[in-house]
Design a protein around this motif. Sequence first.
Motif, PDB file in Angstrom:
ATOM      1  N   ARG A  44      -7.633   7.301   4.895  1.00 59.89           N
ATOM      2  CA  ARG A  44      -6.471   7.958   4.300  1.00 59.89           C
ATOM      3  C   ARG A  44      -6.153   9.296   4.949  1.00 59.89           C
ATOM      4  O   ARG A  44      -5.031   9.804   4.821  1.00 59.89           O
ATOM      5  CB  ARG A  44      -6.693   8.149   2.796  1.00 59.89           C
ATOM      6  CG  ARG A  44      -6.665   6.865   1.995  1.00 59.89           C
ATOM      7  CD  ARG A  44      -5.323   6.147   2.102  1.00 59.89           C
ATOM      8  NE  ARG A  44      -4.222   6.891   1.513  1.00 59.89           N
ATOM      9  CZ  ARG A  44      -3.845   6.777   0.251  1.00 59.89           C
ATOM     10  NH1 ARG A  44      -4.466   5.939  -0.564  1.00 59.89           N
ATOM     11  NH2 ARG A  44      -2.841   7.490  -0.213  1.00 59.89           N
ATOM     12  N   ARG A  99       0.821  -1.211   0.000  1.00 64.87           N
ATOM     13  CA  ARG A  99       0.000   0.000   0.000  1.00 64.87           C
ATOM     14  C   ARG A  99       0.853   1.259   0.000  1.00 64.87           C
ATOM     15  O   ARG A  99       0.574   2.225   0.699  1.00 64.87           O
ATOM     16  CB  ARG A  99      -0.947   0.019   1.202  1.00 64.87           C
ATOM     17  CG  ARG A  99      -1.853  -1.198   1.331  1.00 64.87           C
ATOM     18  CD  ARG A  99      -2.917  -0.973   2.404  1.00 64.87           C
ATOM     19  NE  ARG A  99      -3.650  -2.187   2.668  1.00 64.87           N
ATOM     20  CZ  ARG A  99      -3.550  -2.895   3.809  1.00 64.87           C
ATOM     21  NH1 ARG A  99      -2.769  -2.457   4.784  1.00 64.87           N
ATOM     22  NH2 ARG A  99      -4.240  -3.993   3.984  1.00 64.87           N
ATOM     23  N   ARG A 157      -1.126   6.320   5.169  1.00 65.82           N
ATOM     24  CA  ARG A 157      -1.132   4.957   4.644  1.00 65.82           C
ATOM     25  C   ARG A 157      -0.900   3.919   5.737  1.00 65.82           C
ATOM     26  O   ARG A 157      -0.198   4.168   6.709  1.00 65.82           O
ATOM     27  CB  ARG A 157      -0.070   4.820   3.556  1.00 65.82           C
ATOM     28  CG  ARG A 157      -0.383   5.643   2.314  1.00 65.82           C
ATOM     29  CD  ARG A 157       0.747   5.586   1.321  1.00 65.82           C
ATOM     30  NE  ARG A 157       0.379   6.244   0.069  1.00 65.82           N
ATOM     31  CZ  ARG A 157       1.228   6.566  -0.883  1.00 65.82           C
ATOM     32  NH1 ARG A 157       2.513   6.281  -0.738  1.00 65.82           N
ATOM     33  NH2 ARG A 157       0.813   7.152  -1.982  1.00 65.82           N
ATOM     34  N   PRO A 201      -6.885  -1.223   6.073  1.00 65.88           N
ATOM     35  CA  PRO A 201      -6.339   0.135   5.998  1.00 65.88           C
ATOM     36  C   PRO A 201      -7.148   1.117   6.843  1.00 65.88           C
ATOM     37  O   PRO A 201      -8.372   1.015   6.933  1.00 65.88           O
ATOM     38  CB  PRO A 201      -6.438   0.488   4.506  1.00 65.88           C
ATOM     39  CG  PRO A 201      -6.649  -0.808   3.802  1.00 65.88           C
ATOM     40  CD  PRO A 201      -7.373  -1.692   4.765  1.00 65.88           C
TER      41      PRO A 201
END
Length: 204
Positions: free
Chosen positions: A187, A150, A191, A184
């Motif tokens: 944002r 990522r 990251r 995740p």
Amino acid sequence: RESAFPARREGIDDVGFARAVVDALVASHGVARDRVVATGFSNGGQLVFRLLHEAPELLAGAVVVGATMPVAESFLAPAGAATHPVPVVLAHGTRDPVVPFGGGRMPGWARLVFRVDGRGLSARDTAAYFAQRHGIRTPPVVAEPSGSSRGTRLERVAYREEGRAPVTLHVVHGGGHTVPGPTPAPRLVGRTSGALTLADLARE
């Protein structure tokens, strides 16, 4: 020292609470006292730092993500050599927008939102601080950044010396104020590396 959290203003005994949690888990689930590993992210990581200084006998190890040691004048707990050194594993993103990887003060917006101030060491200096506290004099073994997940890459900084509790820093190049793992984070906070998990860190 610079915190305006309600718990700080009201004098809540966080260390006493941690002791009570361990006692309760030993009683209710038969947890072995000599296998307790404290894990904390961000402000939770600051609590783990306190436990390492004020109640180290509670712990068999510590994992801290997204937090750095406060400088001496911003830290209330006693410093000096560790009385009960245990393995310490750290992980920190180089693009952390909340707790600067390079140390210093949090951004103004973060100080306002989280009602906390003070200055911190850099992530690398935090690792060096614990290595020195454990009596490790050997320079760290540094593995060059590798892999890709990522948009992040991992660098491992390992302090090792025979008979001393190890200290490991995982530098997440390109990582934000996030916990490495399969999911995740938004944002907005940067990251998230998928190349590590908290379980991986706790097993070190």
